[in-house]
Design a protein around this motif. Sequence first.
Motif, PDB file in Angstrom:
ATOM      1  N   LYS A  26       1.005  -1.183   0.106  1.00  0.00           N
ATOM      2  CA  LYS A  26      -0.053   0.058   0.008  1.00  0.00           C
ATOM      3  C   LYS A  26       0.900   1.187  -0.063  1.00  0.00           C
ATOM      4  O   LYS A  26       2.141   1.360   0.831  1.00  0.00           O
ATOM      5  CB  LYS A  26      -0.886   0.116   1.216  1.00  0.00           C
ATOM      6  N   ARG A  27       0.644   2.352  -0.788  1.00  0.00           N
ATOM      7  CA  ARG A  27       1.496   3.364  -0.714  1.00  0.00           C
ATOM      8  C   ARG A  27       1.254   4.137   0.547  1.00  0.00           C
ATOM      9  O   ARG A  27       0.063   4.126   1.168  1.00  0.00           O
ATOM     10  CB  ARG A  27       0.874   4.324  -1.924  1.00  0.00           C
ATOM     11  N   GLN A  28       2.161   4.900   0.922  1.00  0.00           N
ATOM     12  CA  GLN A  28       2.128   5.704   2.177  1.00  0.00           C
ATOM     13  C   GLN A  28       1.830   4.899   3.456  1.00  0.00           C
ATOM     14  O   GLN A  28       1.825   5.429   4.642  1.00  0.00           O
ATOM     15  CB  GLN A  28       0.966   6.701   2.262  1.00  0.00           C
ATOM     16  N   SER A  29       1.773   3.264   3.355  1.00  0.00           N
ATOM     17  CA  SER A  29       1.602   2.719   4.791  1.00  0.00           C
ATOM     18  C   SER A  29       3.036   2.353   5.146  1.00  0.00           C
ATOM     19  O   SER A  29       4.102   2.644   4.486  1.00  0.00           O
ATOM     20  CB  SER A  29       1.069   1.195   4.313  1.00  0.00           C
ATOM     21  N   LEU A  30       2.949   2.332   6.527  1.00  0.00           N
ATOM     22  CA  LEU A  30       4.363   2.266   7.161  1.00  0.00           C
ATOM     23  C   LEU A  30       4.145   1.057   8.178  1.00  0.00           C
ATOM     24  O   LEU A  30       3.567   0.723   8.898  1.00  0.00           O
ATOM     25  CB  LEU A  30       4.417   3.466   8.079  1.00  0.00           C
ATOM     26  N   GLN A  37      10.335  -2.289   6.886  1.00  0.00           N
ATOM     27  CA  GLN A  37      10.000  -1.059   6.034  1.00  0.00           C
ATOM     28  C   GLN A  37      10.831  -0.738   4.698  1.00  0.00           C
ATOM     29  O   GLN A  37      10.248  -0.276   3.711  1.00  0.00           O
ATOM     30  CB  GLN A  37       9.528  -0.224   7.155  1.00  0.00           C
ATOM     31  N   GLU A  41      10.531  -0.375   0.986  1.00  0.00           N
ATOM     32  CA  GLU A  41      10.518   0.775   0.123  1.00  0.00           C
ATOM     33  C   GLU A  41      11.517   0.698  -1.327  1.00  0.00           C
ATOM     34  O   GLU A  41      11.493   1.657  -1.856  1.00  0.00           O
ATOM     35  CB  GLU A  41      11.078   1.813   1.057  1.00  0.00           C
ATOM     36  N   GLU A  45       6.492  -0.802  -6.335  1.00  0.00           N
ATOM     37  CA  GLU A  45       5.736  -0.864  -7.441  1.00  0.00           C
ATOM     38  C   GLU A  45       5.611  -2.369  -7.776  1.00  0.00           C
ATOM     39  O   GLU A  45       4.891  -2.925  -8.429  1.00  0.00           O
ATOM     40  CB  GLU A  45       5.988  -0.167  -8.341  1.00  0.00           C
ATOM     41  N   VAL A  89      -0.370  -3.912   5.392  1.00  0.00           N
ATOM     42  CA  VAL A  89       0.154  -3.075   4.380  1.00  0.00           C
ATOM     43  C   VAL A  89       0.299  -3.328   3.080  1.00  0.00           C
ATOM     44  O   VAL A  89       0.711  -2.909   2.306  1.00  0.00           O
ATOM     45  CB  VAL A  89       1.856  -2.891   5.001  1.00  0.00           C
TER      46      VAL A  89
END
Length: 476
Positions: A26-30, A37, A41, A45, A89
């Motif tokens: 998920k975008r912006q999930s942490l 994490q 990153e 995609e 996430v």
Amino acid sequence: PLFFSGNGPSGICLSYLLSGYTPYFKRQSLHPHPILQRKIEEAPEVSVLDQDLEYLSEGLEGRSHSPVALLFDTLQRPDTDFGGTAESVLTWWHEPNRTIPHLVLGRNAPGGAWHSIEGSMVTLSKGEWMGLPDLPFKEWLKQKRRGLRNNRATAKDIAQYYQHYVMKKGLQKNFRCGTLVTSVRKVSAESISNHTQKDLQEGSDSLWNSDEKSREVFQVDGFFKTVEGSKESFSIYAENVVLATGTYDNPTWLGVKGENLSYVHHQLSALEEAVKNNSVGIMSDPVLIVGAGLTAADAILFAHHCNIPVIHVFRRRVTDPGLIFNQLPKMMYPEYHKVHQMMKEQTAACAGPYERYISLPEHHVLSFGKDKKCIFQDKNGCQKAYKISMALVLTGSNPNLSFLPNDGIDLAMDSDQPVSPKRNPIDVDPFTYECTQEKGLYALGPLAGDNFVRFVQGGALAVASSLLRKANRNPP
């Protein structure tokens, strides 16, 4: 085409992943795990199925020995072991071009052995841990206007949820219920008739490589029940077969004299049946329960609830750290804690506060007599005899792999011993779940040593990732 045997949670989850449903970050999930994490990153995609699962799962710790099981679990439930409620996430996209044709064969409706468990039994795991990808169990329960009792769910709820999941996700076309597999064996592709081979080539796209003349495939034979109730035989040919049959089929026997007598049973359902028929009750001789696992505990609770006298025999010490009761938090499992208290306080040597229950720790059964007299022996060799009304031997179960050559023993970690989920699982590659002794054959769930629903899903992720690589459908 791909075939797999067993339509429990492992089989359902794998069918979902092979039907084009693809997990992305998920975008912006942490994620609360900083190293994981950072790895996420690096290629946000790229689908999880196309990532290096060994690299992503490196360094993760938790309640499973499988790195991929820990990875998939922590991506879906990031801090659940610490009581947190952080959201998954993962986000799921349906990409039909990634679909791999497959058939899921099972004896029962989707959900497997969950349909054979007494419906009011409460799960050991927290309710939310019983859920499958992209349809949280809690949300489904809310739609039924129900809540979780002490954070846990009933077997009936779980069985219904798995059936609902298959319908909701549109997977039912892949499921064939009412089937029994009798044989899985390797045959050479040349030995299959040209006609069948042509069908195979057409039906499986890039999974079939006709250039390889010496190719071997699996022949899967069995029966399915027709609507009229008769049996029809089938033969399927597949390059890959996934074993996801679980272990509920084959209860363990003690191997003692008289164990085959009609009053000796190996499933909890026999006690429920006896209570329904009034063949045991308050005034009957005690019911003997052998074993110190959770099924034995469920039987004790059931008998206690019905005021049926119980003699409880088990080999371990009550304080043995290997005993499951010594590993469960008291707050979350009050009823199992109660059984453990009974086991400690109510031995034959000293009467305790619990009526109609006697505990015999560090004892084992020597024989069952035709007169319903059972003889036990303690660790010092002293023998005792008790008259009983019925016996329940609940010491675990083993998978029934009679459809494999040599009962699948050659596939196990120790190839001199039968396959056992706890002691001798099938030997698989930890990042693909492919059998090390038989390429093209995969094992999932308890067969591979994953015994909890929350952890069997990582195995399905590993298998799907491996099959997509074989089919060359994922990016390099």
